[in-house]
Design a protein around this motif. Structure first.
Motif, mmCIF file in Angstrom:
data_model
loop_
_atom_site.group_PDB
_atom_site.id
_atom_site.type_symbol
_atom_site.label_atom_id
_atom_site.label_comp_id
_atom_site.label_asym_id
_atom_site.label_seq_id
_atom_site.Cartn_x
_atom_site.Cartn_y
_atom_site.Cartn_z
ATOM 1 N N HIS A 130 0.841 -1.196 0.000
ATOM 2 C CA HIS A 130 0.000 0.000 0.000
ATOM 3 C C HIS A 130 0.874 1.244 0.000
ATOM 4 C CE1 HIS A 130 1.173 -0.377 4.196
ATOM 5 N NE2 HIS A 130 0.869 0.902 4.366
ATOM 6 N N ASP A 132 0.641 5.121 1.998
ATOM 7 C CA ASP A 132 -0.061 5.644 3.175
ATOM 8 C C ASP A 132 -1.111 6.691 2.777
ATOM 9 O OD1 ASP A 132 1.484 4.053 4.802
ATOM 10 O OD2 ASP A 132 1.948 5.667 6.213
ATOM 11 N N HIS A 272 4.856 0.059 0.171
ATOM 12 C CA HIS A 272 5.527 -0.722 1.215
ATOM 13 C C HIS A 272 4.594 -1.761 1.826
ATOM 14 C CE1 HIS A 272 3.690 2.775 3.165
ATOM 15 N NE2 HIS A 272 3.603 2.064 4.266
#
Ligand SMILES: [Fe+2]
Length: 316
Positions: A130, A132, A272
């Motif tokens: 994903h 953030d 990440h």
């Protein structure tokens, strides 16, 4: 006079300008770090970087959209460490997540109970690929993320990291139509968040890839199926399958590492993951997370004003 060191990157992300893309792509891949170690910068005190340390961090972020610092800060709980480090890299405006402490810096650790425990970051579970704040509205776009490690887990808690510009290149090389589909403003829908029958956040549609006013690529993405509705047409579905394929395959472009106490990651919100982890009595993972509306290296307000007046002066 153009005061920028680099040409505008925006044209590279224009599907109609293959020459600009190819030139940007060749330069990007040639300069991209080959190992995680190339991303690491030793810093004496993250609160007060030397100009060499600061330049080294900015240089890695420019090449790979991320840098890792290693310092002797160890298990120091002082939140000024990430806050002041961010400020020195042009990161000023924190996204005040409603679970963050009042200062906008979230202490990520396993929550025993309460609201935080309902959200994956506050558990010891793994987290899939994903970026953030993919669910944030456009005016709260998270362009940079800083993770500072105070304590590691007994085992696990590693991060896989992939520069979203590399993911873009991989997808565009497979098929430029995948990029077109993921730049559509209705590709990704974040369902409304409803609590106690009240709409806490309305449903929101947006693109996966977008280019900001400065010509920089931004990416919103989550591999979680639960918290998202994707456009159902064939082009979007094919693009998503291709992206999942890229993220699921072993890749020389993905870096895996674990932050140790005193270390941190500065990034332009790259893709990440987090592997699951186990705490023990001695090692209970604690990461401070700060999310910002600026990109790393955005000129501090005072410098911007200086540049502005310079360019006005030169036009006369
Ligand atoms: Fe994250």
């Amino acid at each position: 006079m153009n005061l920028r060191m680099e040409p505008q990157a925006g044209a590279a992300f224009d599907l109609g300008d293959d020459a600009a893309y190819q030139a940007w792509r060749a330069r990007k891949l040639a300069r991209f770090p080959k190992t995680l170690a190339e991303l690491v910068v030793q810093v004496r005190d993250p609160r007060a970087l030397s100009s060499g340390e600061r330049q080294a961090l900015l240089e890695r972020c420019e090449r790979a959209n991320m840098a890792i610092y290693a310092s002797a800060a160890g298990d120091d709980l002082d939140k000024e460490i990430p806050r002041r480090l961010g400020l020195q890299l042009g990161l000023r405006d924190l996204d005040a997540n409603y679970l963050a402490d009042d200062d906008g810096i979230s202490p990520l650790a396993v929550a025993a109970r309460g609201t935080r425990g309902e959200f994956i970051p506050y558990t010891n579970r793994g987290i899939n690929w994903h970026t953030d704040g993919y669910y944030n509205p456009p005016e709260r776009t998270v362009r940079a993320v800083l993770l500072h490690c105070v304590a590691r887990a007994e085992s696990g808690g590693e991060n896989d990291l992939l520069d979203h510009e590399i993911a873009y290149i991989q997808l565009r090389d497979l098929n430029p139509q995948h990029i077109r589909a993921l730049m559509a403003g209705d590709a990704m829908i974040i369902p409304a968040r409803i609590e106690d029958g009240r709409v806490e956040r309305p449903e929101q549609a947006g693109p996966v890839f977008s280019v900001d006013a400065g010509g920089f690529l931004h990416m919103r993405y989550t591999a979680r199926a639960l918290s998202i509705k994707w456009k159902q047409d064939a082009a979007t579905q094919a693009a998503l399958a291709a992206l999942e394929g890229i993220l699921g395959a072993p890749s020389p472009w993905v870096f895996r590492g674990r932050l140790e106490p005193g270390m941190g990651l500065v990034s332009n919100n790259v893709l990440h993951t987090r592997t699951p982890f186990s705490d023990s009595a001695r090692h209970q993972r604690l990461i401070y997370r700060a999310r910002y509306y600026q990109r790393v290296g955005a000129a501090p307000a005072a410098d911007k004003m200086k540049l502005h007046s310079l360019s006005i002066g030169e036009k006369r």
